[in-house]
Enzyme design. Structure first.
Site, PDB file in Angstrom:
ATOM      1  N   GLU A   1      -5.429  -8.526  -0.577  1.00 31.42           N
ATOM      2  CA  GLU A   1      -6.412  -8.053   0.642  1.00 31.42           C
ATOM      3  C   GLU A   1      -7.457  -8.232   0.464  1.00 31.42           C
ATOM      4  O   GLU A   1      -7.928  -7.071  -0.137  1.00 31.42           O
ATOM      5  CB  GLU A   1      -5.888  -6.897   1.386  1.00 31.42           C
ATOM      6  CG  GLU A   1      -3.941  -6.876   2.072  1.00 31.42           C
ATOM      7  CD  GLU A   1      -4.017  -6.044   3.011  1.00 31.42           C
ATOM      8  OE1 GLU A   1      -4.555  -5.379   3.715  1.00 31.42           O
ATOM      9  OE2 GLU A   1      -3.096  -5.514   3.372  1.00 31.42           O
TER      10      GLU A   1
ATOM     11  N   GLU B   1       1.071  -0.822  -0.123  1.00 28.83           N
ATOM     12  CA  GLU B   1       0.016   0.230   0.151  1.00 28.83           C
ATOM     13  C   GLU B   1       0.671   1.113   0.154  1.00 28.83           C
ATOM     14  O   GLU B   1       0.991   1.960   0.685  1.00 28.83           O
ATOM     15  CB  GLU B   1      -0.648  -0.470   1.275  1.00 28.83           C
ATOM     16  CG  GLU B   1      -1.703  -1.306   1.241  1.00 28.83           C
ATOM     17  CD  GLU B   1      -2.903  -1.031   2.747  1.00 28.83           C
ATOM     18  OE1 GLU B   1      -2.338   0.087   3.308  1.00 28.83           O
ATOM     19  OE2 GLU B   1      -3.965  -2.070   2.063  1.00 28.83           O
TER      20      GLU B   1
END
Ligand code: AHR
Length: 498
Positions: A291, A172
């Site tokens: 995710e 991320e």
């Protein structure tokens, strides 16, 4: 209410990569300490691995587990987690504001994964580290011997290389919350340089570049295009992350969230193909949805947490029946994109937004979401088939034309089985469902599994671990090559045929 589906064995979406049923363990909360690893627990073996947890994990047949983060990895020094356990340092984890004791690291995780029957997907730190650290970790893990880092691994007791095949280039990196957050151009450059030296160290590895942290990131789309502009020929996958919640207690909308997952996947695939066209590349970029899950129940409790504890309870969502339906719909969405999404990780696996919960020193049990994930992992292998669905629809505050029926069929050529996964999103009425399997000839029913509960907010707890669990009394009936079934209101169904 009636809904139908037609499938044909020749009209396949794609081969389902086993790694669609991956999961994730981060050094976060009680995922590692008190989750998979708890020396002194009555069910722990001599390495400290909880066998009660491993038993629940093995039943999910998870092919790959992402590790060690997550946000954690962007401040993590993997060298702190190798060598004699007693000599390892405790360090502040700035991502989750805890203390990381480093009693568990790469070598322990590789051993745990082997015991779980899973491969490792290792995420490197591209927050505070760069290409040099990236090549060292690959050398330590995968180089056979005869170099500083590989010989150190051997001295640590691991003669054979770990052969970790799949590596994430950071986590991320588009998020301002990330340690070492970068612009797309900054990340694209460092990801490319890390990719080069990692593959020069071990040409057999595969790499995942970071896509956006979620669909509504302000940098979404430009981020993907810029990162791929730098890395396209050097990576095999681009990542997607997305969590869903029901903050407003609007169940009809919540159950429709998988349509947004469909949209997200379409958009990212389109960006990949744009970069492919721009570069006149012959290579197809695949997606790693590494995710995904429901995450919202624990937000308020986490905001009140005292910092700098070791393995406090964090992100401990207690999942309801309706969360299990959403997870079922999200699994169907992944199967609908099996041609493009080759890896996915249910985030996470134990205690932290997880299908498996434990008490420190006590029991381990399956949450509601454990069951749709287990069914999909066990029976959703082979090819997913194009679902021609006719279903009545509904509108929500945010969305229109949401089909009550969410469904897909999977053909497992190896064992000759056909499995239909179906969610009835209707909160008050059953659906009378008919599937036409015309190309399969006469079929026989193996079983019709159902997950349902009169109370959509029902949960499993240590005191009542079996409150929400599947039964096999669904009423599916075969007539030649079609199957008819009543899909109860708000239910997850698995109709298995051969
Ligand atoms: O899975 C929990 C967290 O969600 C991860 O650490 C991070 O990557 C994401 O924001």
């Amino acid at each position: 209410l009636q809904a139908t589906m037609i499938v044909d064995k020749d009209f396949t979406i794609g081969k389902i990569d086993d790694r669609l049923y991956g999961s994730f363990i981060e050094h976060l909360g009680r995922a590692v300490y008190g989750g998979i690893y708890e020396p002194g627990h009555p069910a722990a073996d001599k390495q400290g691995f909880r066998q009660d947890v491993l038993e629940l994990v093995r039943k999910l047949r998870i092919p790959i587990v992402r590790y060690p983060g997550g946000n954690f990895v962007s401040g993590y020094d993997w060298k702190d987690g190798i060598g004699p356990i007693g000599e390892r340092p405790s360090k502040l984890d700035l991502a989750w504001r805890t203390v990381e004791p480093n009693q568990f690291g790469m070598n322990e995780f590789v051993e745990w994964s082997t015991a779980a029957g899973s491969d490792v997907m290792w995420a490197i730190n591209l927050g505070t580290q760069g290409a040099d650290d990236a090549r060292q970790v690959v050398e330590y893990a995968n180089h056979p011997s005869g170099s500083y880092w590989s010989d150190l691994r051997i001295r640590h007791g691991y003669k054979n290389p770990h052969r970790i095949k799949t590596w994430c280039l950071g986590n991320e990196m588009d998020g301002p919350w990330q340690i070492g957050h970068k612009t797309a151009a900054e990340y694209g450059r460092v990801a490319l340089e890390a990719a080069k030296v990692m593959k020069w160290t071990d040409p057999s590895i595969e790499l995942v570049a970071c896509g956006s942290s979620f669909l509504n990131m302000p940098t979404f789309a430009d981020w993907e295009a810029t990162v791929l502009d730098h890395t396209y020929e050097h990576v095999e996958y681009l990542s997607l992350h997305q969590y869903y919640g029901n903050h407003e207690n609007d169940t009809a909308t919540f159950l429709a969230r998988s349509l947004q997952m469909d949209e997200f996947i379409h958009s990212v695939a389109a960006i990949c193909d744009y970069v492919k066209a721009k570069k006149r590349s012959k290579k197809r970029m695949y997606l790693s949805f590494d995710e995904w899950n429901v995450w919202f129940h624990s937000n308020a409790a986490d905001n009140k947490l005292e910092p700098w504890q070791i393995a406090p309870p964090q992100l401990e969502d207690v999942y309801t029946m309706e969360d299990a339906l959403v997870v079922g719909c999200l699994l169907i969405s992944l199967l609908k994109h099996a041609d493009r999404v080759k890896m996915a990780c249910l985030a996470q696996l134990v205690n932290v937004i997880a299908p498996i919960m434990t008490q420190n020193g006590g029991a381990a049990w399956a949450q509601t979401i454990y069951y749709p994930f287990m069914h999909a992992s066990l029976y959703g292998r082979g090819h997913s088939l194009v679902p021609l669905v006719q279903s009545p629809k509904y509108d929500t505050k945010e969305m229109t034309d949401v089909p009550y029926l969410e469904s897909i069929a999977v053909h497992n050529e190896e064992n000759g089985e056909i499995t239909i996964f179906a969610v009835n999103r209707h909160l008050d009425e059953a659906l009378s469902f008919k599937a036409d399997l015309r190309s399969f000839g006469d079929c026989t029913l193996i079983e019709h599994l159902v997950l349902e509960n009169a109370d959509l907010k029902a949960v499993n707890t240590a005191a009542q671990p079996g409150r929400v669990q599947p039964h096999n009394h669904g009423n599916a009936a075969i007539g030649g090559s079609s199957v008819a079934a009543r899909l109860g209101k708000a239910s997850w169904n698995v109709i298995r045929l051969r």
